[in-house]
Design a protein around this motif. Structure first.
Motif, PDB file in Angstrom:
ATOM      1  N   ASP A  32      51.165  32.815  40.017  1.00 13.33           N
ATOM      2  CA  ASP A  32      52.309  33.129  39.164  1.00 13.33           C
ATOM      3  C   ASP A  32      52.712  31.842  38.461  1.00 13.33           C
ATOM      4  N   GLU A  33      53.748  31.888  37.634  1.00 12.43           N
ATOM      5  CA  GLU A  33      54.089  30.742  36.796  1.00 12.43           C
ATOM      6  C   GLU A  33      54.493  29.516  37.606  1.00 12.43           C
ATOM      7  N   ALA A  34      55.093  29.723  38.768  1.00 12.11           N
ATOM      8  CA  ALA A  34      55.583  28.598  39.567  1.00 12.11           C
ATOM      9  C   ALA A  34      54.575  28.121  40.601  1.00 12.11           C
ATOM     10  N   GLY A  35      53.506  28.842  40.798  1.00 14.65           N
ATOM     11  CA  GLY A  35      52.524  28.464  41.808  1.00 14.65           C
ATOM     12  C   GLY A  35      51.585  29.609  42.098  1.00 14.65           C
ATOM     13  N   ALA A  36      51.722  30.200  43.287  1.00 14.48           N
ATOM     14  CA  ALA A  36      50.847  31.315  43.653  1.00 14.48           C
ATOM     15  C   ALA A  36      51.459  32.094  44.799  1.00 14.48           C
ATOM     16  N   ARG A  37      50.965  33.312  44.958  1.00 12.12           N
ATOM     17  CA  ARG A  37      51.344  34.147  46.093  1.00 12.12           C
ATOM     18  C   ARG A  37      50.113  34.337  46.972  1.00 12.12           C
ATOM     19  N   LEU A  38      50.312  34.153  48.264  1.00 14.47           N
ATOM     20  CA  LEU A  38      49.240  34.311  49.236  1.00 14.47           C
ATOM     21  C   LEU A  38      49.508  35.591  50.019  1.00 14.47           C
ATOM     22  N   PHE A  39      48.632  36.577  49.853  1.00 18.08           N
ATOM     23  CA  PHE A  39      48.816  37.884  50.475  1.00 18.08           C
ATOM     24  C   PHE A  39      47.918  38.027  51.698  1.00 18.08           C
ATOM     25  N   TYR A  40      48.366  38.868  52.622  1.00 16.55           N
ATOM     26  CA  TYR A  40      47.592  39.207  53.808  1.00 16.55           C
ATOM     27  C   TYR A  40      47.459  40.728  53.862  1.00 16.55           C
ATOM     28  N   GLY A  41      46.243  41.215  53.892  1.00 16.02           N
ATOM     29  CA  GLY A  41      46.033  42.653  53.913  1.00 16.02           C
ATOM     30  C   GLY A  41      44.649  42.990  53.434  1.00 16.02           C
ATOM     31  N   GLU A  42      44.556  44.001  52.560  1.00 18.82           N
ATOM     32  CA  GLU A  42      43.282  44.494  52.067  1.00 18.82           C
ATOM     33  C   GLU A  42      43.437  44.831  50.584  1.00 18.82           C
ATOM     34  N   ALA A  43      42.926  43.980  49.722  1.00 13.37           N
ATOM     35  CA  ALA A  43      43.109  44.139  48.280  1.00 13.37           C
ATOM     36  C   ALA A  43      42.506  45.442  47.778  1.00 13.37           C
ATOM     37  N   GLU A  44      41.387  45.872  48.368  1.00 12.61           N
ATOM     38  CA  GLU A  44      40.727  47.083  47.897  1.00 12.61           C
ATOM     39  C   GLU A  44      41.541  48.340  48.184  1.00 12.61           C
ATOM     40  N   VAL A  87      53.359  29.902  47.445  1.00 12.68           N
ATOM     41  CA  VAL A  87      52.791  28.559  47.335  1.00 12.68           C
ATOM     42  C   VAL A  87      53.475  27.873  46.167  1.00 12.68           C
ATOM     43  N   ASN A  88      54.269  26.869  46.465  1.00 13.86           N
ATOM     44  CA  ASN A  88      55.086  26.208  45.451  1.00 13.86           C
ATOM     45  C   ASN A  88      54.303  25.099  44.771  1.00 13.86           C
ATOM     46  N   PRO A  94      43.193  24.579  37.564  1.00 11.66           N
ATOM     47  CA  PRO A  94      42.028  25.462  37.546  1.00 11.66           C
ATOM     48  C   PRO A  94      41.627  25.962  38.927  1.00 11.66           C
ATOM     49  N   ALA A  95      42.177  25.370  39.997  1.00  9.04           N
ATOM     50  CA  ALA A  95      41.779  25.805  41.338  1.00  9.04           C
ATOM     51  C   ALA A  95      42.906  25.596  42.339  1.00  9.04           C
ATOM     52  N   LEU A  96      43.228  26.650  43.060  1.00  9.59           N
ATOM     53  CA  LEU A  96      44.153  26.597  44.180  1.00  9.59           C
ATOM     54  C   LEU A  96      43.412  27.036  45.433  1.00  9.59           C
ATOM     55  N   LEU A  97      43.788  26.450  46.563  1.00 11.31           N
ATOM     56  CA  LEU A  97      43.113  26.738  47.822  1.00 11.31           C
ATOM     57  C   LEU A  97      44.138  27.034  48.905  1.00 11.31           C
ATOM     58  N   ALA A  98      43.763  27.880  49.847  1.00 10.59           N
ATOM     59  CA  ALA A  98      44.624  28.160  50.989  1.00 10.59           C
ATOM     60  C   ALA A  98      43.757  28.408  52.214  1.00 10.59           C
ATOM     61  N   MET A 115      35.430  37.978  72.746  1.00 11.66           N
ATOM     62  CA  MET A 115      36.481  36.976  72.538  1.00 11.66           C
ATOM     63  C   MET A 115      36.190  36.272  71.206  1.00 11.66           C
ATOM     64  N   ALA A 116      37.122  36.350  70.279  1.00 11.77           N
ATOM     65  CA  ALA A 116      36.841  35.865  68.924  1.00 11.77           C
ATOM     66  C   ALA A 116      37.981  35.008  68.383  1.00 11.77           C
ATOM     67  N   LYS A 117      37.606  34.050  67.563  1.00  8.94           N
ATOM     68  CA  LYS A 117      38.553  33.207  66.831  1.00  8.94           C
ATOM     69  C   LYS A 117      38.380  33.510  65.352  1.00  8.94           C
ATOM     70  N   THR A 118      39.483  33.808  64.660  1.00  7.48           N
ATOM     71  CA  THR A 118      39.426  34.154  63.241  1.00  7.48           C
ATOM     72  C   THR A 118      39.985  33.020  62.391  1.00  7.48           C
ATOM     73  N   ASN A 119      39.272  32.689  61.331  1.00  6.83           N
ATOM     74  CA  ASN A 119      39.729  31.708  60.344  1.00  6.83           C
ATOM     75  C   ASN A 119      39.733  32.362  58.966  1.00  6.83           C
ATOM     76  N   TYR A 120      40.733  31.982  58.159  1.00  4.29           N
ATOM     77  CA  TYR A 120      40.859  32.526  56.803  1.00  4.29           C
ATOM     78  C   TYR A 120      40.778  31.393  55.777  1.00  4.29           C
ATOM     79  N   TYR A 121      40.070  31.655  54.680  1.00  4.79           N
ATOM     80  CA  TYR A 121      39.950  30.716  53.579  1.00  4.79           C
ATOM     81  C   TYR A 121      40.119  31.482  52.265  1.00  4.79           C
ATOM     82  N   ALA A 122      40.791  30.875  51.299  1.00  7.21           N
ATOM     83  CA  ALA A 122      41.004  31.541  50.010  1.00  7.21           C
ATOM     84  C   ALA A 122      40.948  30.529  48.875  1.00  7.21           C
ATOM     85  N   ARG A 123      40.258  30.922  47.800  1.00  2.60           N
ATOM     86  CA  ARG A 123      40.203  30.128  46.566  1.00  2.60           C
ATOM     87  C   ARG A 123      40.721  30.974  45.416  1.00  2.60           C
ATOM     88  N   TYR A 124      41.336  30.305  44.440  1.00  8.23           N
ATOM     89  CA  TYR A 124      41.681  30.976  43.190  1.00  8.23           C
ATOM     90  C   TYR A 124      41.225  30.112  42.022  1.00  8.23           C
TER      91      TYR A 124
END
Length: 241
Positions: A32-44, A87-88, A94-98, A115-124
């Motif tokens: 967005d204009e001030a930064g970005a929004r980081l969502f958790y869920g299922e975009a599809e 994300v402020n 050209p690139a934001l990361l989370a 037994m599992a460990k989950t990691n999340y990565y996101a690029r824009y």
């Protein structure tokens, strides 16, 4: 007429699917204009978790902005809102990361995952470039958003499955070749989200708890300015976390 046009484009692509049953939640970035929004869920499925609720399970996300000239990354402030993490900063970078790597080891035996460990990565904005000194464990690189290489720990990932979620939430599925490369179709204008799940079956330990596998979720979001009208979104079909 709009539906007919979409159908023609889908037939030409040959890989589009209306099946939107998600396999798992993940994080993705939308600017967005001030930064970005980081969502958790299922975009599809149009599913964006809320707080209070499942969004609160994401405890300590971090975000960064890329300096295109130096290749360095600057940490940004991340704050929880009712519908996403804000994300402020970042402006028109050209690139934001989370990333979120602080989640505890979970017992997913009842789902057949042990037994599992989950990691999340996101690029824009753009994939990892030659001057990009920050690399996720699971990442993509490429000069053309339609031609990518999927990397795991810096090495090309053979046979990786990509879900390409179009602006109207139609889903395309692809597999990388032996060199980790893949070419995708983006027939419509608008925002696309690419989701990759890679399960690393190497046992390890995190925060004093042993795990049998690492479940790495990566998303890459980019905007396509040209193309056909995407039409309305496909009705949501929400899967389980």
């Amino acid at each position: 007429m709009r539906v007919s046009n979409r159908t023609i484009i889908a037939a030409a692509c040959g890989v589009l699917s209306t099946v939107g049953v998600a396999q798992a939640h993940y994080l993705w970035l939308e600017p967005d204009e001030a930064g970005a929004r980081l969502f958790y869920g299922e975009a599809e499925g149009g599913l964006k978790e809320k707080s209070p609720g499942k969004l609160d399970t994401i405890k300590a996300p971090r975000a960064f902005v890329l300096n295109q000239l130096s290749g360095q990354h600057k940490a940004l402030t991340v704050s929880l809102t009712a519908g996403h993490f804000f994300v402020n900063g970042g402006g028109k970078s050209p690139a934001l990361l989370a990333t979120e790597g602080s989640l505890e080891v979970r017992d997913l035996t009842k789902h057949g995952l042990g037994m599992a460990k989950t990691n999340y990565y996101a690029r824009y904005g753009q994939p990892k470039g030659p001057n990009d000194q920050f690399s996720f464990a699971l990442d993509v690189q490429g000069r053309d958003p339609n031609k990518l290489t999927v990397l795991y720990r810096g090495q090309p990932l053979k046979g990786a499955k990509l879900e390409v979620i179009a602006p109207n939430t139609w889903v395309q599925e692809y597999r990388t070749d032996t060199q980790g490369r893949v070419a995708i179709n983006t027939p419509w204008r608008g925002s696309y989200v690419i989701h990759v799940l890679h399960v690393d079956a190497t046992p390890g330990e995190f925060d004093g708890k042993k795990y049998e596998s690492l479940r790495n979720h990566f998303t890459y979001t980019f905007l396509k300015a040209d193309g056909a009208d995407p039409g309305p979104a496909v009705p949501p079909s929400h899967g389980s976390d």
